[in-house]
Design an enzyme around this catalytic site. Structure first.
Site, PDB file in Angstrom:
ATOM      1  N   GLY A 124     -64.111  62.146 -10.844  1.00  9.22           N
ATOM      2  CA  GLY A 124     -63.176  61.037 -10.673  1.00  9.22           C
ATOM      3  C   GLY A 124     -63.702  59.749 -11.262  1.00  9.22           C
ATOM      4  N   THR A 126     -61.573  58.038 -14.268  1.00  4.91           N
ATOM      5  CA  THR A 126     -60.439  57.278 -14.814  1.00  4.91           C
ATOM      6  C   THR A 126     -59.496  56.810 -13.708  1.00  4.91           C
ATOM      7  OG1 THR A 126     -60.588  58.729 -16.740  1.00  4.91           O
ATOM      8  CG2 THR A 126     -58.631  57.353 -16.582  1.00  4.91           C
ATOM      9  N   THR A 132     -59.693  53.533 -20.201  1.00  4.78           N
ATOM     10  CA  THR A 132     -60.933  53.604 -20.957  1.00  4.78           C
ATOM     11  C   THR A 132     -61.932  52.522 -20.542  1.00  4.78           C
ATOM     12  OG1 THR A 132     -59.682  54.463 -22.829  1.00  4.78           O
ATOM     13  CG2 THR A 132     -61.788  53.441 -23.333  1.00  4.78           C
ATOM     14  N   GLU A 246     -71.331  66.539 -22.186  1.00  3.89           N
ATOM     15  CA  GLU A 246     -69.898  66.851 -22.122  1.00  3.89           C
ATOM     16  C   GLU A 246     -69.287  66.869 -23.520  1.00  3.89           C
ATOM     17  OE1 GLU A 246     -67.112  63.810 -20.689  1.00  3.89           O
ATOM     18  OE2 GLU A 246     -66.265  65.316 -19.354  1.00  3.89           O
TER      19      GLU A 246
END
Ligand SMILES: Cc1cc2nc3c(=O)[nH]c(=O)nc-3n(C[C@H](O)[C@H](O)[C@H](O)COP(=O)(O)OP(=O)(O)OC[C@H]3O[C@@H](n4cnc5c(N)ncnc54)[C@H](O)[C@@H]3O)c2cc1C
Length: 388
Positions: A124, A126, A132, A246
């Site tokens: 969690g 965004t 952004t 990622e």
């Protein structure tokens, strides 16, 4: 695909992932796509095969493999026509606990995450108003005795309904009181099984493709202070430190998608006969496939370069970002080419092309959008002025 690149590297892992994915053919994904349903059987098979624990060190029950092996797993999943988005976070989100958690947290969570007993799939960060601009996020965590009390809202929290734990970024010091611009945010490991329904609400968002994503609302959610990861106020750095891994892994999925589109288009161009010959005999059909192949191979080199440097413990901000940018572009170009090669049938559900096309579009936007990568390269690599 007949001409596959780097066939030797992790050949065994690749072969076993392909064998697993063969049990989940296009019909399986199509049916789920129609219902926007979660691929529980697929995720279960990957968990039981130990693939999602690839990056967890052996001392905590994982395989202790490097990022290149994890990348190979995700690439093969996508090259097989499957989709790892339902569970890829289980592979790398735990990295925040591994790198920044204390000994008790590692001992309590990592072995259970490795075995699949605990699913750490939700991340969690965004929020609707900050997007952004992560440092502007508004979810707060207020210390009250031996707990933190969380209030606020997250959006695009994928897999929250299919996860036991969520890694949550929240503000612990008001922005105007933080010592440095990047201070004041903290990371919590939220055990969603313990959250009361009045303090945490999860609402699914129906999207263009089948992606179990949600909005999550926190209303006085109490989280034990023991679940703070690392130091209070340093959370933004912890989240950033996991982003290179990622990016490499998502880029590998994009490479897998590109390989799937290229293989699919190549096969179709051979078998579709018009004007008395296969359409693939026309340069107007074969050149776009060849171009997509070259673009994919170039992006793949950057993904391998980023993974190699990551395993050497080097700073790979530029490579990880470029790998994500180039691989997402390569998969999207291959997707477009594949629809074009199939003509009208590219739009027919039963060919799987339109489904993969919708799925591939995401990676221009998430987990980081193309613009933000270009801004990073412009500023940090080329020394141009910061644009925002
Ligand atoms: C299906 C899906 C799953 C997701 N899963 C997760 C998840 O599990 N957890 C999570 O925390 N987030 C998740 N996200 C969020 C994702 O990371 C964001 O959507 C992405 O980072 C873009 O943020 P935004 O949507 O708020 O766009 P915005 O920040 O509102 O930006 C909108 C557009 O403006 C551009 N833009 C903004 N600022 C600038 C600038 N300074 N310069 C140039 N261009 C700019 C952006 O590039 C973008 O194209 C997911 C998103 C989607 C769609």
């Amino acid at each position: 695909m007949s001409k596959r690149s780097n066939t030797d590297e992790f050949a065994d892992i690749r072969a076993s992932v392909r064998a697993l994915c063969a049990k989940f053919p296009g019909e399986y994904w199509r049916a789920l796509d129609r219902e926007r349903a979660y691929p529980s059987e697929f995720v279960k098979a990957l968990t039981e095969g130990g693939y999602l624990a690839a990056l967890i060190p052996e001392e905590f029950g994982g395989s202790g493999l490097g990022i290149s092996a994890a990348a190979a797993i995700l690439e093969e999943i996508h090259a097989s026509g499957s989709n790892g988005a339902a569970c890829h976070a289980q592979m790398y989100t735990m990295g925040t606990i591994l790198r920044h958690g204390n000994a008790a947290q590692k001992e309590a969570y990592l072995p259970k995450i490795a075995s699949g007993q605990l699913r750490l799939q939700a991340f969690g960060v965004t929020e609707p108003t900050s997007g952004t601009d992560t440092l502007s996020l508004r979810t707060t965590a207020r210390r009250e005795g031996d707990h933190y009390v969380i209030n606020g809202q997250k959006i695009w929290t994928s897999r929250a309904e299919h996860s036991d734990l969520m890694l949550l970024l929240a503000r612990t010091t008001p922005r105007d009181q933080a010592r440095q611009r990047t201070d004041g945010l903290s990371v919590f490991l939220v055990d969603m099984r313990l959250a009361q329904s009045t303090s945490m609400t999860i609402n699914p968002i129906r999207t263009m493709m089948n992606h179990a994503t949600t909005q999550v609302f926190f209303d006085d959610l109490r989280v034990p202070a023991d679940n703070l990861i690392g130091e209070e106020g340093q959370g933004f750095r912890y989240i950033l430190s996991g982003m290179n891994a990622e990016r490499i892994l998502i880029a590998s999925e994009c490479i897998g998608d590109a390989k799937w589109f290229i293989a699919k288009a190549t096969a179709y161009a051979q078998e579709r006969v018009l004007f008395g010959r296969p359409i693939g005999k026309n340069q107007g059909v074969q050149f776009p496939i060849a171009r997509a192949y070259a673009q994919m191979r170039a992006a793949e080199l950057m993904v391998h370069e980023a993974a190699r440097k990551y395993e050497e413990g080097r700073d790979i901000g530029p490579e990880a970002n470029m790998a994500k940018l180039l691989a997402a572009d390569a998969s999207w170009a291959a997707a477009d080419m594949c629809v074009q090669t199939h003509g009208g049938f590219g739009f027919a559900e039963e060919y799987d092309v339109e489904r993969k096309f919708r799925e591939a579009r995401l990676y221009q936007v998430a987990p980081i959008s193309t613009n933000m990568i270009l801004a990073y390269l412009a500023e940090h690599v080329l020394g141009l002025p910061r644009s925002y």
